[in-house]
Design a protein around this motif. Sequence first.
Motif, short mmCIF file in Angstrom:
data_model
loop_
_atom_site.label_atom_id
_atom_site.label_comp_id
_atom_site.label_asym_id
_atom_site.label_seq_id
_atom_site.Cartn_x
_atom_site.Cartn_y
_atom_site.Cartn_z
N MET A 105 0.83 -1.19 0.00
CA MET A 105 0.00 0.00 0.00
C MET A 105 0.87 1.26 0.00
O MET A 105 1.88 1.30 0.71
N ALA A 106 0.47 2.24 -0.77
CA ALA A 106 1.10 3.56 -0.73
C ALA A 106 0.20 4.46 0.10
O ALA A 106 -0.99 4.61 -0.20
N CYS A 107 0.73 5.02 1.18
CA CYS A 107 -0.07 5.74 2.17
C CYS A 107 0.44 7.16 2.36
O CYS A 107 1.65 7.40 2.41
N VAL A 108 -0.50 8.09 2.50
CA VAL A 108 -0.19 9.49 2.78
C VAL A 108 -0.88 9.88 4.08
O VAL A 108 -2.09 9.62 4.24
N PHE A 109 -0.14 10.49 5.01
CA PHE A 109 -0.69 10.95 6.29
C PHE A 109 -0.58 12.47 6.41
O PHE A 109 0.44 13.05 6.06
N ASN A 110 -1.63 13.05 6.97
CA ASN A 110 -1.65 14.47 7.29
C ASN A 110 -2.29 14.61 8.67
O ASN A 110 -3.40 14.12 8.85
N PRO A 111 -1.62 15.23 9.64
CA PRO A 111 -0.27 15.76 9.59
C PRO A 111 0.76 14.63 9.43
O PRO A 111 0.46 13.47 9.69
N PRO A 112 1.97 15.00 9.01
CA PRO A 112 2.99 13.99 8.75
C PRO A 112 3.47 13.29 10.02
O PRO A 112 3.45 13.87 11.09
N LEU A 113 3.91 12.07 9.83
CA LEU A 113 4.51 11.32 10.94
C LEU A 113 5.99 11.67 11.06
O LEU A 113 6.63 12.10 10.09
#
Length: 132
Positions: A105-113
């Motif tokens: 899986m390609a994952c994007v988090f906001n706010p960043p880790l």
Amino acid sequence: MIVRQLQEAKNSPRRIVSPDGNWESTRMLLKSDGMGFSFHITTIYKDADFKMHYQNHLESVYCVSGRGEVESLDDGKCYPIEPGTLYVLNKHDRHVLRAFEEMSMACVFNPPLNGNEVHNKEGAYALDEETV
């Protein structure tokens, strides 16, 4: 410009393996990179079945390979996951992720880790105090 190779990142502290044995995540882009989000390539191991509730983060997830499903715990709906599927946890959705096969899986988090986070007992990542 930032340029990174996945294989190099996998052989560095950017690769995090979950204590519960459900997943591993190579954090390609982190808070320290200053982009306002983080980007990860995450492997969900076959037969993983676990609850998550990102109370502090929004996440989008794109399936590159493998098969599974995501279940919304708020309405009980199950959605099949296969290559080409995107699901977005835009409302801090409580959910269960199940892997019928190993999934990439390609994952994007906001706010960043920051990079070393693992799920807490609620299935969330703690919010960095600097982000508040």
